[in-house]
Scaffold this active site. Structure first.
Site, mmCIF file in Angstrom:
data_model
loop_
_atom_site.group_PDB
_atom_site.id
_atom_site.type_symbol
_atom_site.label_atom_id
_atom_site.label_comp_id
_atom_site.label_asym_id
_atom_site.label_seq_id
_atom_site.Cartn_x
_atom_site.Cartn_y
_atom_site.Cartn_z
ATOM 1 N N HIS A 1 15.566 -14.447 -6.481
ATOM 2 C CA HIS A 1 15.253 -14.961 -5.150
ATOM 3 C C HIS A 1 15.656 -13.980 -4.066
ATOM 4 C CE1 HIS A 1 13.968 -17.358 -1.937
ATOM 5 N NE2 HIS A 1 15.058 -16.956 -1.335
ATOM 6 N N TYR B 1 14.186 -11.439 -0.229
ATOM 7 C CA TYR B 1 14.768 -11.076 1.071
ATOM 8 C C TYR B 1 14.983 -9.586 1.163
ATOM 9 C CZ TYR B 1 14.954 -15.889 2.194
ATOM 10 O OH TYR B 1 14.563 -17.168 2.467
ATOM 11 N N HIS C 1 1.189 -18.472 -2.948
ATOM 12 C CA HIS C 1 2.251 -18.475 -1.935
ATOM 13 C C HIS C 1 2.829 -17.080 -1.711
ATOM 14 C CE1 HIS C 1 6.181 -18.844 -0.145
ATOM 15 N NE2 HIS C 1 6.727 -18.407 -1.261
ATOM 16 N N PHE C 2 3.313 -16.444 -2.794
ATOM 17 C CA PHE C 2 4.142 -15.260 -2.521
ATOM 18 C C PHE C 2 3.336 -14.020 -2.158
ATOM 19 C CE2 PHE C 2 4.328 -15.111 -7.323
ATOM 20 C CZ PHE C 2 3.657 -13.924 -7.494
ATOM 21 N N HIS C 3 2.020 -14.067 -2.283
ATOM 22 C CA HIS C 3 1.278 -12.934 -1.736
ATOM 23 C C HIS C 3 1.285 -12.953 -0.206
ATOM 24 C CE1 HIS C 3 0.086 -12.141 -5.835
ATOM 25 N NE2 HIS C 3 -0.381 -10.984 -5.449
ATOM 26 N N ARG D 1 -0.750 -20.540 -13.462
ATOM 27 C CA ARG D 1 -0.707 -19.125 -13.119
ATOM 28 C C ARG D 1 -0.606 -18.312 -14.408
ATOM 29 N NH1 ARG D 1 5.416 -17.570 -11.179
ATOM 30 N NH2 ARG D 1 4.470 -15.513 -11.016
ATOM 31 N N ARG D 2 -0.666 -17.003 -14.302
ATOM 32 C CA ARG D 2 -0.456 -16.100 -15.429
ATOM 33 C C ARG D 2 -1.314 -16.490 -16.629
ATOM 34 N NH1 ARG D 2 6.114 -15.344 -15.684
ATOM 35 N NH2 ARG D 2 6.111 -13.670 -14.185
HETATM 36 C C1 HEM Z 1 -5.454 -6.085 -3.663
HETATM 37 C C2 HEM Z 1 -4.395 -6.790 -3.518
HETATM 38 C C3 HEM Z 1 -3.879 -7.811 -4.504
HETATM 39 C C4 HEM Z 1 -4.568 -8.763 -5.210
HETATM 40 C C5 HEM Z 1 -6.046 -9.056 -5.197
HETATM 41 C C6 HEM Z 1 -3.587 -9.473 -6.011
HETATM 42 C C7 HEM Z 1 -3.891 -10.527 -6.866
HETATM 43 C C8 HEM Z 1 -2.987 -11.169 -7.683
HETATM 44 C C9 HEM Z 1 -3.252 -12.336 -8.476
HETATM 45 C C10 HEM Z 1 -4.577 -13.064 -8.537
HETATM 46 C C11 HEM Z 1 -2.122 -12.657 -9.138
HETATM 47 C C12 HEM Z 1 -1.909 -13.838 -10.078
HETATM 48 C C13 HEM Z 1 -2.131 -13.463 -11.482
HETATM 49 C C14 HEM Z 1 -1.734 -14.545 -12.434
HETATM 50 O O1 HEM Z 1 -0.873 -15.378 -12.129
HETATM 51 O O2 HEM Z 1 -2.284 -14.555 -13.537
HETATM 52 C C15 HEM Z 1 -1.121 -11.694 -8.768
HETATM 53 C C16 HEM Z 1 0.165 -11.684 -9.238
HETATM 54 C C17 HEM Z 1 1.186 -10.948 -8.670
HETATM 55 N N1 HEM Z 1 1.079 -10.048 -7.617
HETATM 56 FE FE1 HEM Z 1 -0.629 -9.483 -6.706
HETATM 57 N N2 HEM Z 1 -2.351 -8.950 -5.773
HETATM 58 C C18 HEM Z 1 -2.486 -7.940 -4.852
HETATM 59 C C19 HEM Z 1 -1.460 -7.171 -4.308
HETATM 60 C C20 HEM Z 1 -0.126 -7.356 -4.581
HETATM 61 C C21 HEM Z 1 0.949 -6.676 -3.903
HETATM 62 C C22 HEM Z 1 0.779 -5.684 -2.772
HETATM 63 C C23 HEM Z 1 2.108 -7.129 -4.459
HETATM 64 C C24 HEM Z 1 3.537 -6.785 -4.139
HETATM 65 C C25 HEM Z 1 3.951 -5.880 -3.347
HETATM 66 C C26 HEM Z 1 1.752 -8.070 -5.505
HETATM 67 C C27 HEM Z 1 2.663 -8.703 -6.325
HETATM 68 C C28 HEM Z 1 2.331 -9.581 -7.332
HETATM 69 C C29 HEM Z 1 3.291 -10.177 -8.234
HETATM 70 C C30 HEM Z 1 4.793 -9.954 -8.247
HETATM 71 C C31 HEM Z 1 2.573 -11.029 -9.080
HETATM 72 C C32 HEM Z 1 3.128 -11.919 -10.199
HETATM 73 C C33 HEM Z 1 2.930 -11.327 -11.527
HETATM 74 C C34 HEM Z 1 3.308 -12.298 -12.607
HETATM 75 O O3 HEM Z 1 3.066 -13.498 -12.486
HETATM 76 O O4 HEM Z 1 3.889 -11.828 -13.596
HETATM 77 N N3 HEM Z 1 0.401 -8.193 -5.542
HETATM 78 N N4 HEM Z 1 -1.662 -10.786 -7.865
HETATM 79 CU CU LIG Z 2 12.996 -18.119 -4.232
#
Ligand code: HEM
Ligand SMILES: [Cu+2]
Ligand SMILES: [Cu+2]
Lengths: 165, 566
Positions: B230, B234, B381-383, B444-445
Site C-alpha cells: 500500500h 504513496y 481504479h489504480f490506473h 481481473r488478471r
Molecule cells: C497504455 C497504457 C496502459 C494500458 C492500456 C493499461 C492497461 C492495463 C490493463 C487492462 C490491466 C489489467 C490487466 C488484468 O487485470 O488482467 C493493467 C494492469 C496493470 N497496469 Fe496497466 N495499463 C497501461 C499503463 C500502465 C502504467 C503507466 C502503469 C504504471 C505506472 C500500469 C500499471 C499496471 C499494474 C501495476 C497492473 C496490475 C498487474 C497485475 O494485476 O498483475 N499500467 N493495465
Molecule cells: Cu492500498
C-alpha cells in the site's frame, strides 16, 4: 495589507474544508461499522490452518469435497479450489439455504468469488477460509476464481445452483 | 529554437548530480516504454478481443505480458524516475551536492537488479505477476533482481536523509526548505515501508527459490508484501505531490498558498501511509476482523492529507488564474497555461486523481471491498492514481527537467500536449469500462478473450462496457506513441538551447511562508521540522498494528512448496 487579508480568507476556507473532510470520513466509518453488523455479508475468517500438502489425504476434511446438510436448511460445503477447477464443480442447495463454505487450496492461491453475492474469499494454501451466505434467490450463480493461479486461470469457473422448490 | 553544438560534457560540470539523475530517469522511461506495450493488449482482452496470438513467438501468454507490464511500469519505472528526479530537486533546493559515488552505486545496483529480473521475465520463467504471491515460484534471478531494485531504493533513502542532515547542520535554527522537507519525508516513509518487501524477499523468497528452504507460508508472504504494497502507492504519488506543491504553482504563474499545510500533509503521509496494508487483505482468512478494522480506520485517516492537498493545489491554481485576469467562479481556469504540456500533464493527472481517490475510499471501506475485490474494478481504479496522476505528472516533470539537464529543447511540444490529452481521455474510458465490468463480477488478471468454449458468453452482459475498453485501447496506443516519441526525440536530438533559453527549476514561492512577519520561524514549523521524531512515531504505529498479527503468523508457520503452473 491585501496579502494578509487574502491569507486569512484562504485559511477560513481551509478550515471549513478540513472540517468537511473529517466529518465525511467519520460518516464513512459509521456506515462501515453499520454494514459490519448484519447485512448479507460475512468477513472471511480462518476455520483452521491445514498442511496444504496433505489436503487431499485420507482423513482430511477435504479428502471428499462435498455439500452436507447440517441443519434446517443449513448446509456446509467443503470446497477445494485447485488448478484449475473447483471441487465440487456444482453445489446444489434449495432456495433459502444458508450455506457455510469452507474453502482451501492444495496448490497455489485462488479466488472464491460467487458472482452476485458478497462472497469473495482469497483462497490461501494453509488456510481454511470460512464464509456464509444465504441464497434467497433461486438460479445459477457462477463461482469465479479471481486470483491468478496459472495458465488455466480464466477457465476456473464453478457453479452454485439454487433450486426453487 | 537556437542551435549550439558545444560538447555535451561541460553541462554537467557545475552539477554532476544532473547526470546521475538523467541516467535514472532515462532507464526508467526505457522500462516504461516496454511495459506499456502490453497495456493495449490487456485492455483489448477486456474488450473481448484476443491479440495474443500475434505476440506468440516472443511472449508465451497473457500472464507473461501482464507480469512484465506490472513489474516494469509499477515497480521499475516509478522507482527509477523518482530516484532521479527527487535526488536532483533536493540537491538544488538545499543547494548541496549528494554523495556522488553513492548515487552512482544506487544506479548500478538498480541496473543490475533490473537485468537480473528481466532475464527470467523474458524467458517466461517468472510469470508470477508483479505481486509474486507464493506458492507460485519463479526463477531465483527474478527475486534477487527485485531485491536489488529495492536495495537501490534504500540507498536513495540514505542519500536523501544524509543530505537533509547535512543541511540542518550547516543551517542551525533555520526551517528546512519546503521541497527538501517534502522529499526527505517521502524517502523516510519509503524507508519504513520497504521493510516488508526486504524481509519477504531476503528471508523467504530468495532462499526458497534457491532450494534452501522447502516452503514459504503464503499468508506471511502476502502480509509482508502488502506492508510495502500500500505505501508503495504513496511512494509513487508523493513525488507528484512534491511537484504539485513545490513547482506547479510557479509553472502556472502563481504562488503556493500555504507552506505549512504542505508540510502537514507530508507528515500525515509519513505517519499513516504504512500501517494500513490489511485493506488489501480484507478477503484473506487468517487475519482477524479486528485488525482489518483498525487498518480501515487508519486508511481513512490517510485520505485527509490528500484532501488537504486538493484544497491547497486548487487554491494556488485559482490565485494563479486570477492574477492573470481570470474572473468569476470558474473564469480563472481558462487563464491557466493550457498550452504548456508540462502544466497540462499535471493538471489532468490531478483531475484523474480526484476519481482515483474517491474509488480508493470505496476499496478501503472494508465491507464494500467484497463487492470489488479482485474484479476489474481494481485495475480500473489504480490506473487513475498510478498510470494517470503519477505517470502523467512524471511526464510533465520530464518535459521541463530533461531540457533543463540536457540543454536540448523539448521536441514537438504540440505533440506532447496532444499526447497528454489522449492519455488522459483514454484512461478515463478505460477506468469507466473496467470499473463497471468489475461491478458485474468480471475478474481481473484473466485472459477472458481466450476462454474455453464451455464458458462462452459468461461475461456477455458486460458487452456495453467492453466498447469503452476497446476505445481506450485505441486512444492509449496513440497516446503512448506520441509521448514516447516526444521523449526519445528530445533525448536523441542534436539541437541545444542557448544558456538563456534553458528552463530554470520552477521552485514556487509560498504566500504564507515558514517565517512570520518579524522574521521568526513559526512554532508549528519548528515542531514539524523534527523529521526523525515523526519517523520514529511512524515506526511505532506500524509495529503496533502489525506485530500482533505477524508474531502470531510467524509462530504458526504453514510452509507451502513452490509450484510452476504456467
Ligand atoms: C497504455 C497504457 C496502459 C494500458 C492500456 C493499461 C492497461 C492495463 C490493463 C487492462 C490491466 C489489467 C490487466 C488484468 O487485470 O488482467 C493493467 C494492469 C496493470 N497496469 Fe496497466 N495499463 C497501461 C499503463 C500502465 C502504467 C503507466 C502503469 C504504471 C505506472 C500500469 C500499471 C499496471 C499494474 C501495476 C497492473 C496490475 C498487474 C497485475 O494485476 O498483475 N499500467 N493495465
Ligand atoms: Cu492500498
Ligand atoms: Cu485462478
Amino acid at each position: 495589507m491585501d496579502n494578509e487579508k487574502m491569507i486569512h480568507a484562504i485559511e477560513r476556507y481551509e478550515r471549513s474544508w478540513l472540517l468537511f473532510a473529517l466529518v465525511m470520513i467519520v460518516v464513512f466509518l459509521i456506515f462501515i461499522g453499520y454494514t459490519l453488523t448484519g447485512f448479507a455479508f460475512y468477513v472471511p475468517s480462518a476455520a483452521e490452518r491445514i498442511d496444504p500438502t496433505k489436503v487431499r489425504a485420507e482423513g482430511s476434511l477435504f479428502a471428499n469435497p462435498r455439500v452436507e446438510k447440517t441443519g434446517d436448511n443449513v448446509y456446509t460445503a467443503y470446497v477445494l479450489a485447485q488448478a484449475f477447477t473447483f471441487l465440487p464443480g456444482e453445489i446444489r442447495v434449495p432456495k433459502g439455504a444458508r450455506v457455510v463454505f469452507l474453502v482451501t487450496s492444495p496448490d497455489v492461491q485462488h479466488g472464491f468469488y460467487i458472482r452476485g453475492t458478497n462472497v469473495n474469499v482469497q483462497v490461501i494454501p494453509g488456510e481454511v477460509g470460512k464464509v456464509e451466505h444465504t441464497f434467497n434467490e433461486p438460479g445459477e450463480y457462477l463461482v469465479i476464481c479471481n486470483e491468478y493461479c496459472g495458465l488455466g486461470h480464466q477457465d476456473m469457473i464453478g457453479k452454485v445452483i439454487v433450486e426453487d422448490n | 529554437m537556437a542551435v549550439r553544438t558545444a560538447p555535451a560534457d561541460n553541462i554537467y560540470a557545475t552539477h554532476p548530480e544532473k547526470k546521475v539523475a538523467l541516467y535514472f530517469m532515462v532507464l526508467g522511461f526505457i522500462a516504461l516504454s516496454i511495459g506499456v506495450i502490453f497495456g493495449p493488449f490487456q485492455i483489448f482482452n477486456y474488450a473481448g478481443i484476443d491479440l495474443y496470438p500475434a505476440l506468440e513467438p516472443l511472449f508465451k501468454s497473457y500472464y507473461q505480458g501482464l507480469t512484465l507490464h506490472g513489474v516494469l511500469n509499477a515497480i521499475v519505472f516509478t522507482q527509477l524516475f523518482i530516484q532521479g528526479s527527487l535526488l536532483y530537486l533536493q540537491a538544488r533546493d538545499s543547494n548541496l551536492r549528494p554523495q556522488m559515488p553513492v548515487a552512482w552505486a544506487a544506479w548500478w545496483i538498480a541496473l543490475i537488479g533490473l537485468a537480473l529480473a528481466a532475464w527470467p521475465l523474458l524467458t517466461n520463467d517468472a510469470t508470477v505477476l508483479y505481486t509474486f504471491y507464493p506458492p507460485l515460484q519463479g526463477h531465483w534471478a527474478f527475486y534477487v533482481g527485485a531485491a536489488l531494485i529495492i536495495v537501490s531504493s534504500l540507498v536513495s533513502v540514505y542519500l536523501s536523509v544524509e543530505m537533509w542532515v547535512r543541511w540542518k547542520r550547516q543551517n542551525p535554527g533555520k526551517p528546512t526548505p519546503l521541497v527538501t522537507f517534502m522529499i526527505t519525508a517521502t524517502w523516510m516513509m519509503w524507508g519504513l515501508a520497504a521493510m516488508g518487501l526486504v524481509v519477504e524477499t531476503v528471508f523467504f523468497l530468495i532462499p526458497w527459490s534457491l532450494g534452501l528452504i522447502k516452503g514459504v507460508d503464503p499468508l506471511i508472504a502476502r502480509s509482508l508484501f502488502w506492508w510495502s504494497g500500500h505505501p508503495i502507492v504513496y511512494f509513487w504519488l508523493l513525488p507528484a505531490y512534491v511537484s504539485w506543491y513545490g513547482l506547479l504553482p510557479k509553472q502556472a504563474g502563481g504562488k503556493l498558498v500555504s507552506d505549512s499545510l504542505a508540510r502537514m500533509a507530508f507528515l500525515g503521509f509519513l505517519a499513516f501511509s504504512t500501517p494500513v496494508g490489511f485493506h488489501h487483505q480484507f478477503a484473506d482468512p487468517g487475519i482477524s476482523a479486528f485488525w482489518k478494522g483498525v487498518h480501515t480506520v487508519l486508511t481513512m485517516m490517510v485520505a485527509v492529507p490528500s484532501l488537504m492537498t486538493a484544497f491547497t493545489i486548487a487554491a494556488s491554481l485559482e490565485l494563479a488564474g486570477r492574477s492573470k485576469g481570470g474572473k468569476g467562479a470558474l473564469g480563472w481556469i481558462r487563464k491557466l497555461p493550457w498550452n504548456n504540456p508540462s502544466v497540462v500533464a499535471q493538471l489532468l493527472g490531478a483531475i484523474a486523481f480526484i476519481f482515483g481517490g474517491a474509488g480508493g475510499i470505496v476499496n478501503a471501506s472494508f465491507t464494500l471491498d467484497y463487492v470489488v475485490h479482485n474484479t476489474t474494478w481494481i485495475p480500473g481504479h489504480f490506473h487513475l492514481p498510478v498510470a494517470t496522476a503519477s505517470t502523467l505528472t512524471f511526464f510533465g516533470i520530464a518535459f521541463w527537467l530533461i531540457p533543463h539537464i540536457t540543454h536540448k529543447p523539448l521536441a514537438a511540444p504540440r505533440t506532447a500536449l496532444a499526447g497528454v490529452w489522449w492519455w488522459f481521455t483514454g484512461m478515463m474510458f478505460m477506468a469507466f469500462g473496467m470499473h463497471m465490468m468489475g461491478l458485474q463480477g468480471v475478474p481481473r488478471r484473466a485472459h477472458i478473450s481466450a476462454m474455453n468454449a464451455a464458458h462462452d458468453g459468461i461475461y456477455a452482459s458486460s458487452a456495453f462496457y467492453m466498447v469503452f475498453n476497446a476505445v481506450a485501447g485505441v486512444l492509449l496506443t496513440v497516446a503512448a506513441t506520441m509521448l514516447f516519441y516526444v521523449l526519445f526525440a528530445t533525448l536523441l536530438s542534436r539541437r541545444r538551447l542557448t544558456p538563456d533559453q534553458v528552463p530554470e527549476i520552477p521552485f514556487a514561492e509560498a504566500i504564507a511562508g515558514p517565517v512570520d512577519k518579524d522574521g521568526n520561524v513559526k512554532s508549528g514549523i519548528k515542531v514539524m521540522d523534527r523529521l526523525f521524531f515523526w519517523w520514529g512515531f511512524a515506526v511505532v504505529l506500524v509495529l503496533i498494528v502489525y506485530m500482533p498479527t505477524l508474531v502470531q503468523l510467524f509462530m504458526h508457520m504453514v510452509p507451502a512448496p513452490g509450484m510452476r503452473l504456467w
